[in-house]
Design a protein around this motif. Structure first.
Motif, PDB file in Angstrom:
ATOM      1  N   VAL A   1      33.371 -28.702 -19.844  1.00  0.00           N
ATOM      2  CA  VAL A   1      32.179 -29.524 -19.637  1.00  0.00           C
ATOM      3  C   VAL A   1      31.202 -29.106 -20.725  1.00  0.00           C
ATOM      4  N   MET A   2      30.749 -30.069 -21.511  1.00  0.00           N
ATOM      5  CA  MET A   2      29.795 -29.773 -22.581  1.00  0.00           C
ATOM      6  C   MET A   2      28.436 -30.379 -22.255  1.00  0.00           C
ATOM      7  N   GLU A   3      27.377 -29.615 -22.569  1.00  0.00           N
ATOM      8  CA  GLU A   3      26.009 -30.076 -22.383  1.00  0.00           C
ATOM      9  C   GLU A   3      25.291 -29.970 -23.722  1.00  0.00           C
ATOM     10  N   ILE A   4      24.671 -31.057 -24.151  1.00  0.00           N
ATOM     11  CA  ILE A   4      23.842 -31.029 -25.358  1.00  0.00           C
ATOM     12  C   ILE A   4      22.435 -31.416 -24.938  1.00  0.00           C
ATOM     13  N   ARG A   5      21.457 -30.586 -25.282  1.00  0.00           N
ATOM     14  CA  ARG A   5      20.059 -30.848 -24.912  1.00  0.00           C
ATOM     15  C   ARG A   5      19.161 -30.756 -26.144  1.00  0.00           C
ATOM     16  N   GLY A   6      18.273 -31.724 -26.280  1.00  0.00           N
ATOM     17  CA  GLY A   6      17.278 -31.648 -27.341  1.00  0.00           C
ATOM     18  C   GLY A   6      16.313 -30.515 -27.044  1.00  0.00           C
ATOM     19  N   GLY A   7      16.070 -29.662 -28.017  1.00  0.00           N
ATOM     20  CA  GLY A   7      15.188 -28.513 -27.812  1.00  0.00           C
ATOM     21  C   GLY A   7      13.852 -28.737 -28.479  1.00  0.00           C
ATOM     22  N   THR A   8      13.410 -27.756 -29.281  1.00  0.00           N
ATOM     23  CA  THR A   8      12.128 -27.884 -29.975  1.00  0.00           C
ATOM     24  C   THR A   8      12.215 -28.992 -31.026  1.00  0.00           C
ATOM     25  N   GLY A   9      11.166 -29.805 -31.088  1.00  0.00           N
ATOM     26  CA  GLY A   9      11.158 -30.866 -32.091  1.00  0.00           C
ATOM     27  C   GLY A   9      10.949 -32.252 -31.525  1.00  0.00           C
ATOM     28  N   GLY A  10      10.829 -32.381 -30.188  1.00  0.00           N
ATOM     29  CA  GLY A  10      10.520 -33.670 -29.576  1.00  0.00           C
ATOM     30  C   GLY A  10      11.560 -34.741 -29.859  1.00  0.00           C
ATOM     31  N   ASP A  11      11.077 -35.913 -30.344  1.00  0.00           N
ATOM     32  CA  ASP A  11      11.972 -37.050 -30.590  1.00  0.00           C
ATOM     33  C   ASP A  11      13.057 -36.708 -31.602  1.00  0.00           C
ATOM     34  N   GLU A  12      12.699 -35.929 -32.616  1.00  0.00           N
ATOM     35  CA  GLU A  12      13.669 -35.570 -33.651  1.00  0.00           C
ATOM     36  C   GLU A  12      14.798 -34.717 -33.066  1.00  0.00           C
ATOM     37  N   ALA A  13      14.458 -33.832 -32.119  1.00  0.00           N
ATOM     38  CA  ALA A  13      15.486 -33.007 -31.472  1.00  0.00           C
ATOM     39  C   ALA A  13      16.439 -33.872 -30.658  1.00  0.00           C
TER      40      ALA A  13
ATOM     41  N   VAL B   1      37.201 -37.842 -24.155  1.00  0.00           N
ATOM     42  CA  VAL B   1      35.792 -37.537 -23.891  1.00  0.00           C
ATOM     43  C   VAL B   1      35.257 -38.536 -22.861  1.00  0.00           C
ATOM     44  N   VAL B   2      34.697 -38.009 -21.775  1.00  0.00           N
ATOM     45  CA  VAL B   2      34.115 -38.867 -20.732  1.00  0.00           C
ATOM     46  C   VAL B   2      32.698 -38.379 -20.436  1.00  0.00           C
ATOM     47  N   VAL B   3      31.717 -39.250 -20.607  1.00  0.00           N
ATOM     48  CA  VAL B   3      30.315 -38.896 -20.352  1.00  0.00           C
ATOM     49  C   VAL B   3      30.050 -38.919 -18.852  1.00  0.00           C
ATOM     50  N   SER B   4      29.465 -37.836 -18.331  1.00  0.00           N
ATOM     51  CA  SER B   4      29.122 -37.751 -16.909  1.00  0.00           C
ATOM     52  C   SER B   4      27.719 -38.272 -16.648  1.00  0.00           C
ATOM     53  N   SER B   5      26.762 -37.839 -17.480  1.00  0.00           N
ATOM     54  CA  SER B   5      25.379 -38.285 -17.314  1.00  0.00           C
ATOM     55  C   SER B   5      24.635 -38.091 -18.622  1.00  0.00           C
ATOM     56  N   PHE B   6      23.529 -38.847 -18.785  1.00  0.00           N
ATOM     57  CA  PHE B   6      22.737 -38.690 -19.999  1.00  0.00           C
ATOM     58  C   PHE B   6      21.322 -39.186 -19.758  1.00  0.00           C
ATOM     59  N   SER B   7      20.409 -38.695 -20.574  1.00  0.00           N
ATOM     60  CA  SER B   7      19.022 -39.140 -20.555  1.00  0.00           C
ATOM     61  C   SER B   7      18.640 -39.425 -21.998  1.00  0.00           C
ATOM     62  N   GLU B   8      18.301 -40.680 -22.288  1.00  0.00           N
ATOM     63  CA  GLU B   8      18.038 -41.083 -23.665  1.00  0.00           C
ATOM     64  C   GLU B   8      16.657 -40.631 -24.132  1.00  0.00           C
ATOM     65  N   GLY B   9      16.549 -40.357 -25.438  1.00  0.00           N
ATOM     66  CA  GLY B   9      15.261 -40.010 -26.027  1.00  0.00           C
ATOM     67  C   GLY B   9      14.431 -41.254 -26.268  1.00  0.00           C
ATOM     68  N   ALA B  10      13.130 -41.099 -26.407  1.00  0.00           N
ATOM     69  CA  ALA B  10      12.224 -42.239 -26.597  1.00  0.00           C
ATOM     70  C   ALA B  10      12.536 -43.009 -27.878  1.00  0.00           C
ATOM     71  N   SER B  11      12.967 -42.299 -28.921  1.00  0.00           N
ATOM     72  CA  SER B  11      13.263 -42.938 -30.210  1.00  0.00           C
ATOM     73  C   SER B  11      14.761 -43.016 -30.490  1.00  0.00           C
TER      74      SER B  11
ATOM     75  N   ILE C   1      22.707 -34.814 -22.632  1.00  0.00           N
ATOM     76  CA  ILE C   1      23.940 -35.539 -22.364  1.00  0.00           C
ATOM     77  C   ILE C   1      25.000 -34.532 -21.926  1.00  0.00           C
ATOM     78  N   ILE C   2      25.699 -34.879 -20.856  1.00  0.00           N
ATOM     79  CA  ILE C   2      26.748 -34.007 -20.302  1.00  0.00           C
ATOM     80  C   ILE C   2      28.051 -34.784 -20.304  1.00  0.00           C
ATOM     81  N   PHE C   3      29.105 -34.173 -20.816  1.00  0.00           N
ATOM     82  CA  PHE C   3      30.387 -34.877 -20.898  1.00  0.00           C
ATOM     83  C   PHE C   3      31.551 -33.906 -20.739  1.00  0.00           C
ATOM     84  N   ASN C   4      32.680 -34.444 -20.303  1.00  0.00           N
ATOM     85  CA  ASN C   4      33.912 -33.675 -20.136  1.00  0.00           C
ATOM     86  C   ASN C   4      34.844 -33.939 -21.309  1.00  0.00           C
ATOM     87  N   VAL C   5      35.537 -32.896 -21.746  1.00  0.00           N
ATOM     88  CA  VAL C   5      36.561 -33.041 -22.789  1.00  0.00           C
ATOM     89  C   VAL C   5      37.875 -32.531 -22.207  1.00  0.00           C
TER      90      VAL C   5
END
Length: 382
Positions: free
Chosen positions: A129-141, A163-173, A179-183
């Motif tokens: 299970v992989m998790e990618i999260r935008g950190g410091t940097g706001g929209d650019e992150a 690759v199957v996406v479980s859940s995600f939250s889109e950025g404003a830009s 985003i969380i997904f299974n591989v």
């Protein structure tokens, strides 16, 4: 015979004897496991059976290497005898070629066997299970998190992984706040575990009017997917909620409550603190399937937390920290103005950023594997 040659041969024989002793000591265990996996009582114990079949495969690889190693040494010895005893020039030449091949292959096999003898990470064969999260940097992150997801998606496609996406939250830009997904595939965790940590990007954001380079970061977590018998969960204590999956509008909006949310109170054995774990799944339009996949994610998160002490112990011994999932460590920088990728764990730098972001990351992972294997051999004193 020169003194240096005598010493070389003594050391060589000592190395061969040491390796053979270790290999010979595993023969009886291989035979024992071969018998056990055919025992109906063992087959009936799913947890034990899976563990033994994995051990059987690992020992089988070692036995195959042992067989080739012994044969190579036998070929070398026979070739040496033929060179000494044979009068026919053509036969002597054939023997020299055979000896050269054997002497080239023997040290290669010794290195392969040494790695096989070092205990592998027991999680390496698992899906992730992989998790990618935008950190410091706001929209650019968030945009960079989207770039990383695309990079891993392309890489997994090259490897033939699903690759199957479980859940995600889109950025404003654009991109993703999270985003969380299974591989799913063969040996996924053993390869993708090197990606855990903070990924830093240096580039001019699309919103920047002055052309200044900004630094942002996204975090990547790679968790080994837990099997059902890896973790004990009181399913009766799980609180389930359902909700409508969000969409882009029109036909994409889910009219039924297919999304599921699981809340589970769990006491961390490492800290003794009780905490609530929350997982969501909107993967399919079938609520029972989403519930099943949310339960699998819940197992994985608990498994990850329960094994954190084991992971930290590895981290303290291995400078590459590649199998730790240390999410606070800055592991890599992506510098767009220079087209440069730098992995800070092993001082690896290349200048093919465009290809790298298009999924061409195998060379970097190969270097990390070599670095970790060197640490493993050092730990095992082989």
């Amino acid at each position: 015979m020169q003194f240096e040659t005598i010493i070389y041969n003594i050391n060589k024989v000592a190395t061969e004897n040491n390796i053979l002793e270790k290999l010979d000591g595993l023969v009886s265990r291989f035979e024992e496991v071969s018998t056990l996996i055919t025992d109906p009582n063992v087959i009936g114990d799913q947890k034990r059976y899976v563990k033994l079949t994995k051990e059987y495969k690992e020992l089988g690889d070692i036995m195959n290497a042992r067989k080739e190693y012994i044969q190579c040494m036998k070929n070398a010895e026979e070739a040496r005898e033929m060179i000494q005893m044979e009068d026919d020039p053509e036969m002597k030449e054939m023997a020299r070629e055979e000896l050269a091949l054997a002497e080239k292959r023997i040290p290669e096999l010794e290195e392969e066997i040494k790695l096989l003898l070092v205990p592998a990470d027991p999680e390496d064969g698992k899906n992730v299970v992989m998790e990618i999260r935008g950190g410091t940097g706001g929209d650019e992150a968030a945009l960079f998190a989207g770039d990383l997801f695309r990079m891993y998606s392309k890489y997994c496609e090259q490897k033939g992984w699903k690759v199957v996406v479980s859940s995600f939250s889109e950025g404003a830009s654009g991109g993703y706040k999270e985003i969380i997904f299974n591989v799913t595939g063969e040996g996924v965790y053993g390869i993708l575990k090197y990606e855990s940590g903070v990924h830093r990007v240096q580039r001019v954001p699309v919103t920047e009017t002055q052309g200044r380079v900004h630094t942002s970061a996204s975090t990547v977590a790679v968790l080994p997917e837990a099997d059902a018998f890896d973790v004990e969960i009181n399913e009766g204590a799980i609180k389930w909620d359902t909700f409508r999956s969000s969409g882009a509008g029109g036909q994409n909006v889910n009219k039924v409550e297919s999304g599921v949310r699981a809340r589970y109170m769990w006491r961390n054995p490492n800290t003794g603190i009780e905490e609530e774990i929350l997982v969501e799944c909107t993967e399919t339009r079938d609520q029972p399937k989403n519930k099943e996949r949310a339960l699998a994610r819940l197992r994985t998160f608990i498994y990850d937390r329960e094994h954190q002490k084991y992971i930290d112990d590895i981290a303290s011994r291995r400078k590459t920290m590649v199998s730790t999932g240390d999410r606070s460590a800055k592991i890599r920088t992506y510098n767009y103005p220079q087209g440069r990728i730098t992995d800070h764990r092993i001082n690896y730098t290349i200048y093919n950023l465009a290809a790298f972001m298009d999924g061409d990351i195998q060379d970097c992972i190969d270097h990390l594997i070599v670095a970790e294997n060197a640490e493993r051999l050092k730990d095992a004193e082989l």
